[in-house]
Every structure is written in C-alpha cells, then in structure tokens.
Design an enzyme around this catalytic site. Structure first.
Site, PDB file in Angstrom:
ATOM      1  N   LYS A 102      20.756  -1.972  18.841  1.00  0.00           N
ATOM      2  CA  LYS A 102      20.514  -3.159  18.008  1.00  0.00           C
ATOM      3  C   LYS A 102      20.953  -2.920  16.575  1.00  0.00           C
ATOM      4  O   LYS A 102      21.476  -3.814  15.930  1.00  0.00           O
ATOM      5  CB  LYS A 102      19.031  -3.549  18.051  1.00  0.00           C
ATOM      6  CG  LYS A 102      18.642  -4.262  19.329  1.00  0.00           C
ATOM      7  CD  LYS A 102      17.305  -4.945  19.166  1.00  0.00           C
ATOM      8  CE  LYS A 102      16.822  -5.529  20.484  1.00  0.00           C
ATOM      9  NZ  LYS A 102      15.462  -6.039  20.413  1.00  0.00           N
ATOM     10  N   LYS A 135      24.069  -5.002  30.757  1.00  0.00           N
ATOM     11  CA  LYS A 135      22.849  -5.701  31.196  1.00  0.00           C
ATOM     12  C   LYS A 135      22.948  -7.203  30.909  1.00  0.00           C
ATOM     13  O   LYS A 135      23.458  -7.580  29.863  1.00  0.00           O
ATOM     14  CB  LYS A 135      21.677  -5.089  30.417  1.00  0.00           C
ATOM     15  CG  LYS A 135      20.329  -5.583  30.793  1.00  0.00           C
ATOM     16  CD  LYS A 135      19.273  -5.065  29.832  1.00  0.00           C
ATOM     17  CE  LYS A 135      19.273  -5.823  28.520  1.00  0.00           C
ATOM     18  NZ  LYS A 135      18.134  -5.579  27.648  1.00  0.00           N
ATOM     19  N   LYS A 158      19.628 -11.999  26.984  1.00  0.00           N
ATOM     20  CA  LYS A 158      19.516 -13.284  26.308  1.00  0.00           C
ATOM     21  C   LYS A 158      20.281 -13.295  25.006  1.00  0.00           C
ATOM     22  O   LYS A 158      20.580 -14.334  24.472  1.00  0.00           O
ATOM     23  CB  LYS A 158      18.063 -13.707  26.042  1.00  0.00           C
ATOM     24  CG  LYS A 158      17.026 -12.654  26.144  1.00  0.00           C
ATOM     25  CD  LYS A 158      15.633 -13.196  25.965  1.00  0.00           C
ATOM     26  CE  LYS A 158      14.738 -11.990  25.725  1.00  0.00           C
ATOM     27  NZ  LYS A 158      13.444 -12.007  26.153  1.00  0.00           N
TER      28      LYS A 158
HETATM   29  P1  TYM Z   1      12.390  -8.432  26.718  1.00  0.00           P
HETATM   30  O1  TYM Z   1      11.816  -9.668  26.119  1.00  0.00           O
HETATM   31  O2  TYM Z   1      13.717  -7.973  26.257  1.00  0.00           O
HETATM   32  O3  TYM Z   1      12.453  -8.585  28.274  1.00  0.00           O
HETATM   33  C1  TYM Z   1      11.326  -9.020  29.016  1.00  0.00           C
HETATM   34  C2  TYM Z   1      11.268  -8.324  30.362  1.00  0.00           C
HETATM   35  O4  TYM Z   1      12.451  -8.618  31.110  1.00  0.00           O
HETATM   36  C3  TYM Z   1      13.049  -7.405  31.536  1.00  0.00           C
HETATM   37  N1  TYM Z   1      14.518  -7.610  31.552  1.00  0.00           N
HETATM   38  C4  TYM Z   1      15.288  -7.378  32.616  1.00  0.00           C
HETATM   39  N2  TYM Z   1      15.004  -6.941  33.854  1.00  0.00           N
HETATM   40  C5  TYM Z   1      16.042  -6.819  34.711  1.00  0.00           C
HETATM   41  N3  TYM Z   1      17.333  -7.096  34.377  1.00  0.00           N
HETATM   42  C6  TYM Z   1      17.658  -7.525  33.149  1.00  0.00           C
HETATM   43  N4  TYM Z   1      18.923  -7.810  32.836  1.00  0.00           N
HETATM   44  C7  TYM Z   1      16.602  -7.686  32.196  1.00  0.00           C
HETATM   45  N5  TYM Z   1      16.570  -8.093  30.898  1.00  0.00           N
HETATM   46  C8  TYM Z   1      15.277  -8.025  30.528  1.00  0.00           C
HETATM   47  C9  TYM Z   1      12.627  -6.380  30.502  1.00  0.00           C
HETATM   48  O5  TYM Z   1      12.725  -5.060  30.983  1.00  0.00           O
HETATM   49  C10 TYM Z   1      11.206  -6.793  30.229  1.00  0.00           C
HETATM   50  O6  TYM Z   1      10.319  -6.264  31.203  1.00  0.00           O
HETATM   51  N6  TYM Z   1       9.780  -5.001  24.283  1.00  0.00           N
HETATM   52  C11 TYM Z   1       9.741  -5.900  25.400  1.00  0.00           C
HETATM   53  C12 TYM Z   1       8.633  -6.915  25.321  1.00  0.00           C
HETATM   54  C13 TYM Z   1       7.290  -6.295  25.124  1.00  0.00           C
HETATM   55  C14 TYM Z   1       6.493  -5.663  26.113  1.00  0.00           C
HETATM   56  C15 TYM Z   1       5.322  -5.232  25.434  1.00  0.00           C
HETATM   57  C16 TYM Z   1       6.666  -5.428  27.479  1.00  0.00           C
HETATM   58  C17 TYM Z   1       6.624  -6.242  23.942  1.00  0.00           C
HETATM   59  N7  TYM Z   1       5.436  -5.606  24.140  1.00  0.00           N
HETATM   60  C18 TYM Z   1       4.328  -4.545  26.113  1.00  0.00           C
HETATM   61  C19 TYM Z   1       5.645  -4.738  28.143  1.00  0.00           C
HETATM   62  C20 TYM Z   1       4.490  -4.321  27.465  1.00  0.00           C
HETATM   63  C21 TYM Z   1      11.068  -6.645  25.439  1.00  0.00           C
HETATM   64  O7  TYM Z   1      11.747  -6.757  24.468  1.00  0.00           O
HETATM   65  O8  TYM Z   1      11.323  -7.235  26.614  1.00  0.00           O
END
Ligand code: TYM
Length: 333
Positions: free
Chosen positions: A114, A196, A199
């Site tokens: 990032k 990957k 979004k």
């Molecule tokens: P975030 O918002 O980027 O993504 C949310 C969830 O979606 C999963 N994910 C994917 N899984 C499979 N293939 C993909 N291409 C893909 N893109 C995203 C992510 O692994 C995630 O599970 N930091 C975290 C959010 C967060 C969080 C937490 C999660 C904040 N606090 C505490 C668990 C526990 C994040 O940015 O996810």
C-alpha cells in the site's frame, strides 16, 4: 463459550473475493457452530488509513452492513456493528501500540504494497493498522478469526502481540487462530490471475463486484484469462486462470474442485465458462435481491444499534480490566 470475530473494510465496492473468502464462510460458521458467539463488524476505522470521501464512506458503511445481512448473517446469532461506534477498538489499539515494535510493522506485506502505491502522504495509521486489527480481535477474546489468505500475516502479528502482552502482564488475552478456507481463500483477478481480486483494483474488468448486473458478470467470466492448453485440470501453478474459475464454481456451486473438473472433463472451456457465468449471476442476483429487501425493511438501524450496545458491553469490561492490568488510572481507596 468460544467466540468468532471478523470484519470487512468499507473502502470500496465489495467483491466476489470478499464474499467467497470471508462473508459466505462466516455465514456457514454461524450456521454450523451453535455453541459459538459471533461478532462481525464494518471496519470503518481501518478504511480511513487512506483518504476517503466522507459522504461516500458513510454510504458504504451501510452497504457493507446490509450486504452481511443479505448474505445470511442472522442478527440474533451475530453481534453486528460498526467499529467506530465502539470506542474501545481505538482505545485498545493505542495500548497495544505500546507493545508493538515499528520493525515488525514495517515488515507487513500489505503495508509495503500500500505504501508503494501511495508514494506521498503515507499516514502513520497505515503502519499501525495491524495493531488496530489486533485490538478488534483481542477485545472480544476471539478464539478464531475467519479471513482470506491475505490477512494471514495480520493474524500472526495479532498472535505475537497477545503472547507478548500475556508474558509481560500475565495471562489476559486469548491467542486467536486464523480460520482460512481450504478453497476460496484467495480469489484472483480474472484478467491477471497472478493478482488478488481487490476492491481497489484500477480496472474493473477482472473484478466481479456484488453490485454487478447479470450481463456484466457473464461478460467478465467469459473474457476471463485462461490458457491455451484446453484441458480441464485444477492446477494453480500451471493453469492459474482456470484454477481460479474452478475455485469460484466450487464455492458457489457447493462442489469440490475435483468434482467440477470431473463434470467438465473432455469439454472445452466455453461451456464451463458459460455455466459459471450463469451460476455467478444467479448467486449474486439472489444476494442483491435480499440486499434490496433489507434496505427497504428499515430494520438496519435497529440491528446496528443493538449490535453496538452488545459489543460495547463486552468491550468496555475487557478494556477496564486491561487498563488495570497495565497499571493505568488511580488506586481506589
Ligand atoms: P478486507 O476488507 O480487505 O477484506 C475483507 C475480507 O475479505 C477477504 N478477501 C478475500 N478473500 C479471498 N479472495 C480475495 N480476493 C479476497 N479479498 C479480500 C479478506 O481476507 C478479509 O477476510 N484488515 C481486514 C479487515 C479487518 C479485520 C479485523 C478482519 C479489520 N479488523 C479483524 C478480521 C478481524 C481487511 O482489510 O479486510
């Protein structure tokens, strides 16, 4: 009682990757583990580590909450809330920063990626992001955290922080286990299967969002990059584009990847892609319909208020104990 905690950032449009890697999985756990407690939140504090347009953000926060419910999150089983409405997340985040080293944060792959993308104006919060994430998890004594593959490293640092704190102050935090699905933990970009599905992707050609219409879903799958071998195999190394499509089919269709391969053995990719396009359009269409019903029902605020109060009750008690453990505040006479 075991507790399961997870969250998603409202930082862009939700993708099929989020749905397969995280949302769908959370719903399945909620249904199959009646003895567990579930906490699920919209991680809005995480989203502002990079610039966001305020009115857009506020709309997306509601969107994510409504999409959780549309996917089958049951508000009577899961405490559903918005992260910034429970102030203890930020508060514990700070206390944990006092137990985290800059060196270990600088090693995080997501921070490196990032900060490379955003050459100017890298916020300090982008660096400390995994500490806030650790707070989200440790605040609720989570035993398990269902996430996609990309969050594995953040879970590892969360465990390290918890263990370090416990060693320093005595047993206090539960050390959580990551729950990463065997199939679907990393859905790839349809145009570039080495990347990957995200979004924040620059082009949406390789990205299926949960708001896409059926025609564009089918079109994007039809034009997904595969290979010229023409052989149905589930081989992530040699045929990554095809393997990604098989994974999507497998999760949405409820078949193992091997069963998908067997079903289309001896046929070209065209039929497989057409069927997958229909399956994805149908699954996402059903999700969108439920999403509209949730929005129209006017129940969202009541559900989120209830979630906020339940989360705050747990979090505030844990936080008080944590402060005492560290030695903050006054001695009461
Ligand atoms: P975030 O918002 O980027 O993504 C949310 C969830 O979606 C999963 N994910 C994917 N899984 C499979 N293939 C993909 N291409 C893909 N893109 C995203 C992510 O692994 C995630 O599970 N930091 C975290 C959010 C967060 C969080 C937490 C999660 C904040 N606090 C505490 C668990 C526990 C994040 O940015 O996810």
């Amino acid at each position: 009682m075991k507790r399961i905690v997870s969250g998603i950032q409202p930082s862009g449009t939700l993708t099929l990757g989020n749905y397969i890697g995280a949302i769908k999985r959370f719903v399945e756990l909620q249904q199959s583990l009646p003895d567990c407690e579930f906490y699920l939140f919209v991680a809005d504090l995480h989203a502002i580590t990079v610039p966001q347009e305020p009115s857009e953000m506020r709309r997306r926060i509601r969107d994510v909450a409504a999409m959780y419910l549309a996917a089958g999150i049951d508000p009577d089983r899961t405490v559903l809330f918005i992260q910034s409405e429970v102030k203890e997340h930020a508060e514990l985040g700070y206390l944990l920063q006092c137990n985290t080293y800059i060196g270990e944060l600088e090693r995080m792959t997501q921070f490196k990626d990032k900060s490379k993308k955003q050459e100017a104006g890298i916020t300090s919060a982008l660096l400390t992001y995994p500490v806030l994430m650790a707070a989200d998890i440790l605040l609720y004594d989570a035993d398990a955290v269902p996430v996609g593959e990309d969050q594995k490293q953040h879970l590892e640092i969360c465990r390290d922080i918890a263990i370090r704190f416990n060693n320093r102050y005595g047993e206090f935090f539960t050390v959580p286990e990551p729950l990463i699905p065997k199939v679907g933990a990393r859905i790839m970009d349809l145009q570039d299967p080495a990347r990957k599905m995200s979004k924040s992707a620059e082009s949406d050609k390789g990205l299926i969002t949960l708001y896409d219409d059926p025609a564009s879903i089918k079109r994007k799958i039809k034009s997904a990059v595969t290979d010229s071998l023409g052989l149905m195999n589930y081989d992530e190394e040699a045929q990554p584009g095809l393997a990604n499509l098989i994974t999507i089919y497998s999760v949405l269709g409820g078949l193992s990847p091997e069963a998908v391969v067997a079903k289309y053995q001896g046929q070209g990719y065209a039929q497989f892609k057409e069927d997958l396009g229909n399956l994805a359009a149908e699954s996402i269409g059903a999700l969108q319909q439920k999403y509209q019903e949730i929005i129209a029902s006017g129940r969202l605020d009541e559900i989120l208020d209830r979630g906020r109060d339940a989360a705050h009750l747990y979090a505030s008690r844990k936080m008080e104990k944590c402060k005492r453990k560290i030695g903050l505040g006054r001695i009461r006479k």
